[in-house]
Design a protein around this motif. Sequence first.
Motif, PDB file in Angstrom:
ATOM      1  N   VAL A   4       0.878  -1.170  -0.038  1.00 29.05           N
ATOM      2  CA  VAL A   4       0.005   0.012  -0.071  1.00 29.05           C
ATOM      3  C   VAL A   4       0.882   1.169   0.211  1.00 29.05           C
ATOM      4  O   VAL A   4       0.615   2.391  -0.798  1.00 29.05           O
ATOM      5  CB  VAL A   4      -0.777  -0.021   1.370  1.00 29.05           C
ATOM      6  CG1 VAL A   4      -1.737   1.362   1.173  1.00 29.05           C
ATOM      7  CG2 VAL A   4      -2.010  -0.995   1.226  1.00 29.05           C
ATOM      8  N   ALA A   5       2.029   1.304   0.737  1.00 26.85           N
ATOM      9  CA  ALA A   5       2.813   2.314   1.020  1.00 26.85           C
ATOM     10  C   ALA A   5       3.537   2.827  -0.414  1.00 26.85           C
ATOM     11  O   ALA A   5       3.807   3.674  -1.026  1.00 26.85           O
ATOM     12  CB  ALA A   5       3.941   2.035   2.101  1.00 26.85           C
ATOM     13  N   GLY A   6       3.862   1.546  -1.191  1.00 26.07           N
ATOM     14  CA  GLY A   6       4.378   1.810  -2.447  1.00 26.07           C
ATOM     15  C   GLY A   6       3.587   2.320  -3.404  1.00 26.07           C
ATOM     16  O   GLY A   6       3.551   3.148  -4.241  1.00 26.07           O
ATOM     17  N   GLY A   7       2.184   1.952  -3.270  1.00 31.99           N
ATOM     18  CA  GLY A   7       0.984   2.724  -4.173  1.00 31.99           C
ATOM     19  C   GLY A   7       0.892   4.004  -3.822  1.00 31.99           C
ATOM     20  O   GLY A   7       0.788   4.916  -4.912  1.00 31.99           O
ATOM     21  N   ILE A   8       1.082   4.217  -2.653  1.00 33.53           N
ATOM     22  CA  ILE A   8       0.900   5.589  -2.213  1.00 33.53           C
ATOM     23  C   ILE A   8       1.971   6.523  -2.742  1.00 33.53           C
ATOM     24  O   ILE A   8       1.783   7.850  -3.374  1.00 33.53           O
ATOM     25  CB  ILE A   8       0.939   6.071  -0.616  1.00 33.53           C
ATOM     26  CG1 ILE A   8      -0.258   5.412   0.060  1.00 33.53           C
ATOM     27  CG2 ILE A   8       1.040   7.345  -0.359  1.00 33.53           C
ATOM     28  CD1 ILE A   8      -0.376   5.293   1.538  1.00 33.53           C
ATOM     29  N   ILE A   9       3.238   5.869  -2.867  1.00 34.25           N
ATOM     30  CA  ILE A   9       4.094   6.934  -3.281  1.00 34.25           C
ATOM     31  C   ILE A   9       4.225   7.073  -4.747  1.00 34.25           C
ATOM     32  O   ILE A   9       4.469   8.033  -5.281  1.00 34.25           O
ATOM     33  CB  ILE A   9       5.615   5.860  -3.222  1.00 34.25           C
ATOM     34  CG1 ILE A   9       5.896   6.019  -1.658  1.00 34.25           C
ATOM     35  CG2 ILE A   9       6.942   6.648  -4.003  1.00 34.25           C
ATOM     36  CD1 ILE A   9       6.124   7.335  -1.012  1.00 34.25           C
ATOM     37  N   ALA A  10       3.505   6.138  -5.603  1.00 29.11           N
ATOM     38  CA  ALA A  10       3.208   6.386  -7.086  1.00 29.11           C
ATOM     39  C   ALA A  10       2.194   7.393  -7.164  1.00 29.11           C
ATOM     40  O   ALA A  10       2.184   8.117  -7.819  1.00 29.11           O
ATOM     41  CB  ALA A  10       2.764   5.012  -7.607  1.00 29.11           C
ATOM     42  N   VAL A  67       2.976   3.953 -11.246  1.00 28.87           N
ATOM     43  CA  VAL A  67       2.046   2.823 -10.381  1.00 28.87           C
ATOM     44  C   VAL A  67       2.391   1.560 -11.079  1.00 28.87           C
ATOM     45  O   VAL A  67       2.438   0.330 -10.508  1.00 28.87           O
ATOM     46  CB  VAL A  67       0.769   3.140 -10.338  1.00 28.87           C
ATOM     47  CG1 VAL A  67       0.143   3.178 -11.691  1.00 28.87           C
ATOM     48  CG2 VAL A  67      -0.172   2.158  -9.208  1.00 28.87           C
ATOM     49  N   ASN A  68       2.359   1.522 -12.321  1.00 29.23           N
ATOM     50  CA  ASN A  68       2.399   0.019 -13.157  1.00 29.23           C
ATOM     51  C   ASN A  68       3.645  -0.513 -12.979  1.00 29.23           C
ATOM     52  O   ASN A  68       3.764  -1.830 -12.563  1.00 29.23           O
ATOM     53  CB  ASN A  68       2.269   0.182 -14.413  1.00 29.23           C
ATOM     54  CG  ASN A  68       0.810   0.645 -14.924  1.00 29.23           C
ATOM     55  OD1 ASN A  68      -0.309   0.293 -14.283  1.00 29.23           O
ATOM     56  ND2 ASN A  68       0.485   1.470 -15.860  1.00 29.23           N
TER      57      ASN A  68
END
Length: 212
Positions: free
Chosen positions: A45-51, A58-59
Amino acid sequence: MDNLQLLVNLFSHAHENPLFAYAAVFSVLLICGFGVPIPEDISLVAGGIIAGLGYADVNTMFFVGLAGVLVGDSMMFVAGRVYGERVRCFPLVAKFLTEARYAAVQDQFHKYGKRVLFVARFLPGLRTPIFLTAGMTRRVPFWRFLLLDGSAALISVPVWVYLGYYGAHKREWLMSWVHVGQKGILIVLAIVITATAIIYFRRKKKNSQSSH
């Protein structure tokens, strides 16, 4: 929430170097695969937030997250396969693969067979011991392990990464959906386990009747 913010702060150093976000997410997920108690779902989730904040694509983050998960899992499987029972003497392994947990994992394999490798992705406390034990048994080919684990990862990884991406600027909304997602995965898992148990006992009953 504290774990999520801590990871976001760590990953957000990407403004200094765009590659940092990918390397940080991959590294944390790799550590998760070693049995270190860092929530894998929150890391994704944190990785997605950074994107979502514009520090990464994001991809690409999805593929990095998938790679981190599978490489970490595979290293545990290979360690068990290469070292066999000796791997339980390693200090790090001895901490999470206790006698009681090892017996519980063996019981899961006995009941559900290789299908437990798919279910293990959704069992944070037993995931690493199950993958390690699967390698130790040397009865599961690596390609089958990767197929089952990869199939489960293709369900969980995009859910968490894209959820973080779309909720990057709506933290309260995001956390509410994180809880929904966690409950939803548990419900799906319960259904899978129940269906597997029914199939197992029906086959056992059928084999018992045919033997008489």
